[in-house]
Design an enzyme around this catalytic site. Structure first.
Site, PDB file in Angstrom:
ATOM      1  N   ARG A   1       0.763  -1.338  -0.055  1.00  0.00           N
ATOM      2  CA  ARG A   1       0.022   0.247  -0.083  1.00  0.00           C
ATOM      3  C   ARG A   1       0.739   1.265  -0.025  1.00  0.00           C
ATOM      4  O   ARG A   1       0.300   2.064  -0.206  1.00  0.00           O
ATOM      5  CB  ARG A   1      -0.671  -0.111   1.187  1.00  0.00           C
ATOM      6  CG  ARG A   1      -2.138  -1.144   1.137  1.00  0.00           C
ATOM      7  CD  ARG A   1      -3.109  -0.776   2.202  1.00  0.00           C
ATOM      8  NE  ARG A   1      -3.329  -1.957   2.664  1.00  0.00           N
ATOM      9  CZ  ARG A   1      -4.476  -1.807   3.610  1.00  0.00           C
ATOM     10  NH1 ARG A   1      -5.304  -0.791   3.702  1.00  0.00           N
ATOM     11  NH2 ARG A   1      -4.619  -3.089   4.101  1.00  0.00           N
TER      12      ARG A   1
ATOM     13  N   ASP B   1       7.983 -22.892   6.059  1.00  0.00           N
ATOM     14  CA  ASP B   1       8.534 -22.721   7.310  1.00  0.00           C
ATOM     15  C   ASP B   1       9.906 -22.858   7.011  1.00  0.00           C
ATOM     16  O   ASP B   1      10.454 -23.905   6.609  1.00  0.00           O
ATOM     17  CB  ASP B   1       8.084 -24.428   7.852  1.00  0.00           C
ATOM     18  CG  ASP B   1       8.554 -24.350   9.462  1.00  0.00           C
ATOM     19  OD1 ASP B   1       9.546 -24.214   9.557  1.00  0.00           O
ATOM     20  OD2 ASP B   1       7.526 -24.603  10.248  1.00  0.00           O
ATOM     21  N   HIS B   2      10.507 -21.814   7.414  1.00  0.00           N
ATOM     22  CA  HIS B   2      12.040 -21.763   7.058  1.00  0.00           C
ATOM     23  C   HIS B   2      12.764 -22.513   7.538  1.00  0.00           C
ATOM     24  O   HIS B   2      13.981 -22.799   6.950  1.00  0.00           O
ATOM     25  CB  HIS B   2      12.329 -20.379   7.177  1.00  0.00           C
ATOM     26  CG  HIS B   2      13.204 -19.753   8.333  1.00  0.00           C
ATOM     27  ND1 HIS B   2      12.196 -19.481   9.661  1.00  0.00           N
ATOM     28  CD2 HIS B   2      14.044 -19.811   9.158  1.00  0.00           C
ATOM     29  CE1 HIS B   2      12.758 -19.241  10.722  1.00  0.00           C
ATOM     30  NE2 HIS B   2      14.107 -19.202  10.396  1.00  0.00           N
TER      31      HIS B   2
ATOM     32  N   HIS C   1       8.022 -24.426  13.555  1.00  0.00           N
ATOM     33  CA  HIS C   1       9.714 -24.740  13.526  1.00  0.00           C
ATOM     34  C   HIS C   1       9.791 -26.128  14.444  1.00  0.00           C
ATOM     35  O   HIS C   1      10.310 -27.183  13.735  1.00  0.00           O
ATOM     36  CB  HIS C   1      10.595 -23.879  13.794  1.00  0.00           C
ATOM     37  CG  HIS C   1      10.041 -22.632  13.340  1.00  0.00           C
ATOM     38  ND1 HIS C   1       9.873 -22.300  11.656  1.00  0.00           N
ATOM     39  CD2 HIS C   1      10.266 -21.187  13.550  1.00  0.00           C
ATOM     40  CE1 HIS C   1       9.667 -21.123  11.614  1.00  0.00           C
ATOM     41  NE2 HIS C   1       9.940 -20.469  12.550  1.00  0.00           N
TER      42      HIS C   1
ATOM     43  N   GLU D   1      17.385 -18.733  21.641  1.00  0.00           N
ATOM     44  CA  GLU D   1      17.991 -17.634  21.140  1.00  0.00           C
ATOM     45  C   GLU D   1      18.244 -16.729  22.245  1.00  0.00           C
ATOM     46  O   GLU D   1      17.826 -16.672  23.294  1.00  0.00           O
ATOM     47  CB  GLU D   1      16.451 -16.957  20.447  1.00  0.00           C
ATOM     48  CG  GLU D   1      16.286 -17.734  19.130  1.00  0.00           C
ATOM     49  CD  GLU D   1      15.145 -16.726  18.369  1.00  0.00           C
ATOM     50  OE1 GLU D   1      15.615 -16.029  17.623  1.00  0.00           O
ATOM     51  OE2 GLU D   1      13.904 -16.957  18.834  1.00  0.00           O
TER      52      GLU D   1
HETATM   53  C1  BG6 Z   1      11.182 -16.903  13.152  1.00  0.00           C
HETATM   54  C2  BG6 Z   1      10.421 -16.189  14.434  1.00  0.00           C
HETATM   55  O1  BG6 Z   1      10.036 -17.810  12.560  1.00  0.00           O
HETATM   56  O2  BG6 Z   1      12.028 -17.693  13.628  1.00  0.00           O
HETATM   57  C3  BG6 Z   1      11.141 -15.525  15.230  1.00  0.00           C
HETATM   58  O3  BG6 Z   1       9.078 -15.690  14.179  1.00  0.00           O
HETATM   59  C4  BG6 Z   1      12.624 -16.292  15.452  1.00  0.00           C
HETATM   60  O4  BG6 Z   1      10.972 -15.052  16.476  1.00  0.00           O
HETATM   61  C5  BG6 Z   1      13.018 -16.767  14.243  1.00  0.00           C
HETATM   62  O5  BG6 Z   1      13.682 -15.391  15.839  1.00  0.00           O
HETATM   63  C6  BG6 Z   1      14.186 -17.774  14.339  1.00  0.00           C
HETATM   64  O6  BG6 Z   1      14.758 -18.376  13.098  1.00  0.00           O
HETATM   65  P1  BG6 Z   1      16.271 -18.697  12.912  1.00  0.00           P
HETATM   66  O7  BG6 Z   1      16.485 -19.453  11.726  1.00  0.00           O
HETATM   67  O8  BG6 Z   1      17.444 -17.572  13.611  1.00  0.00           O
HETATM   68  O9  BG6 Z   1      16.514 -19.887  13.989  1.00  0.00           O
END
Ligand code: BG6
Length: 497
Positions: free
Chosen positions: A46, A183-184, A246, A222
């Site tokens: 937008r 889902d990365h 994840h 983290e």
């Molecule tokens: C994301 C979360 O999907 O994954 C974040 O929303 C998190 O909160 C992140 O920090 C962690 O990803 P990675 O690849 O750094 O372990």
């Protein structure tokens, strides 16, 4: 070379994810020669930008691309920039979809992208459905000329009901095989390697069951807090932000039965079965005994004051949102009967680390009684990140008289295999979607099965007054109570400390 001509249309193009992850991933793919000749990116949001302004924002003035541009040179950046366009959707979405459709058609004709479109939804989830509907109404989702795909960012749903609703509404406009739910973690090499470790070797799989494994531990830690995402995070929490997606993805790869092939559907069928076999914690007793949630408190770390969660920007000062969660659960199937699984995920831990630890049972008849060491179990430690690799801990004889046993390490590091860095998760995932490979994307039933497990926990937390949330100082391994979750003499493995 399997990547056909195509256009990638990113909704939410002025947002953080586009600049931070998507454009850098696409730039790397471009530099690596992975993008097809006829390819372009159309950013949609937008905000008002011209094509030039958009290119400046996400390429030339972006801190996320600074290093890459230095390395590859301005000229490469300029060439890549020619592939970027921008469309302003304006305040009123509906009317402007007509204009968007025209823009897509004319760009398609000009750049010969073959009517192959990927729509990437990186907007707030509450407008996914509206976008899909409008794309469909403009005839942009019809498959008669070229293919159409939809990539959906997380979070996919807020709970089971909303995930189902979202699946149903997307299915009105796209077939399941057109939908790619990101889902990365599945884009991480080491997560994919769980499949290879298990199913390309004959030395692990025979032991991968209740006869030899005592318990399994998965840690995702983290060191950062919620950073600038307090507003989003406070409505989500560790359970929705990390565990539902994840962590349960990792669990499903550890738990699953061998698939009949490496095809997307056979792998995903087994993952769904695995998720459905998790024993759901639903009565008060099991919910209160098997889950510990926590929230980080202010502390001083390395001489620097760190805010407590409730003091973070965007967070409700009375918030009961969890930044730590540890869960013990069982898997009700033939392979895993009675093997406890311990999974935890948290922010503001002492370090950033994700690992899976397989604890094997000790030998049942102990003949070397000279040192206590032999009583310790064998461990297989899969380091998802950092120091990507695999570590096996086993007993060896201490040289000299008698039979003293000590623990030794067999340690494999990924970086011994490759010269360059591992391909970033988003590069791999984007390239797969461009090639139509859904293996590393979550299927509708998979996402719903994960929510089935998580839903009763969230409900319990929101309704029961006995559901405690424990404080822990920023920079420690979570609340003390989480240590008591683990049976027997075992404790969590806290890597690096
Ligand atoms: C994301 C979360 O999907 O994954 C974040 O929303 C998190 O909160 C992140 O920090 C962690 O990803 P990675 O690849 O750094 O372990």
């Amino acid at each position: 070379d399997r990547t056909e001509s195509q256009m990638l249309i990113i909704f939410g193009a002025s947002g953080d994810l586009t600049a931070r992850k998507l454009i850098p991933a696409l730039f790397h793919l471009y530099c690596g020669g992975y993008l097809p000749e006829n390819f372009l990116i159309l950013g949609v949001s937008r905000s008002e930008f011209s094509d030039e302004e958009f290119r400046r924002k996400v390429i030339f003035e972006s801190s996320y691309l600074e290093g890459d541009l230095k390395e590859k040179g301005r000229e490469t950046g300029e060439k890549f920039a020619q592939k970027l366009y921008y469309h302003d959707l304006g305040a009123s979405y509906e009317a402007s979809y007509v204009a968007l459709a025209r823009k897509i058609e004319s760009l398609d004709e000009k750049h010969q992208t073959g009517n192959n479109f990927i729509f990437y939804l990186s907007t707030p989830p509450n407008i996914y459905e509206v976008i899909a509907k409008n794309l469909s109404e403009q005839g942009l989702t019809h498959k008669d000329k070229g293919w159409k795909r939809l990539i959906v960012e997380k979070p996919f749903g807020y709970d089971l009901a909303s995930a189902k609703k979202l699946n149903n509404s997307l299915h009105q406009y796209f077939h399941e095989d057109q939908i790619f739910r990101i889902d990365h973690y599945l884009g991480k090499e080491t997560v994919q390697n769980l499949l290879v470790t298990r199913f390309a070797n004959s030395i692990f799989e025979p032991l991968w069951n209740r006869n030899y494994i005592q318990h399994i531990e998965i840690t995702n830690a983290e060191s950062v807090g919620v950073e600038k995402r307090g507003g989003y995070y406070d409505g989500a929490g560790a359970m929705r932000d990390m565990f539902q997606n994840h962590l349960l993805q990792i669990v499903s790869l550890v738990v699953m039965e061998p698939p009949i092939s490496a095809e997307a559907e056979s792998i995903r069928n087994e993952k769904v079965k695995a998720l459905k076999s998790l024993r759901i914690l639903k009565d008060e007793k099991s919910l209160s005994e098997n889950i510990i949630r926590g929230q980080y408190l202010a502390a001083e770390i390395d001489g620097k004051k760190v805010k407590g969660y409730r003091e973070e920007d965007g967070v409700n000062p009375d918030s009961t949102t969890e930044t730590f969660v540890a869960i013990k659960f069982f898997v009700d199937n033939w392979r895993w009967k009675d093997v406890p699984f311990y999974v935890r995920t948290a922010k503001r831990m002492p370090t950033k680390v994700t690992e899976v630890v397989i604890h094997f049972k000790p030998p049942h008849h102990k003949i070397f009684t000279e040192s206590g060491m032999f009583n310790k179990d064998n461990k297989l430690i899969i380091r998802i990140q950092p120091d990507e690799g695999i570590l096996i801990k086993f007993g060896v004889k201490v040289p000299g008289q008698g039979f003293k046993v000590e623990r030794a390490n067999l340690d494999f590091y990924y970086d011994s295999l490759i010269e360059n860095n591992l391909m970033a998760a988003y590069e791999r995932l984007l390239l797969d979607a461009m090639q139509g490979d859904a293996t590393l994307y979550a299927r509708a039933d998979e996402v719903e099965a994960a929510w089935e497990f998580v839903d009763p926990i969230l409900q319990y937390w929101s309704t029961s007054k006995d559901a405690t949330i424990y404080g822990y100082s920023a920079g420690v391994w979570g609340p003390q109570n989480a240590d008591d979750l683990i049976e027997g003499e075992n404790t969590w493995r806290n890597p690096g400390s």
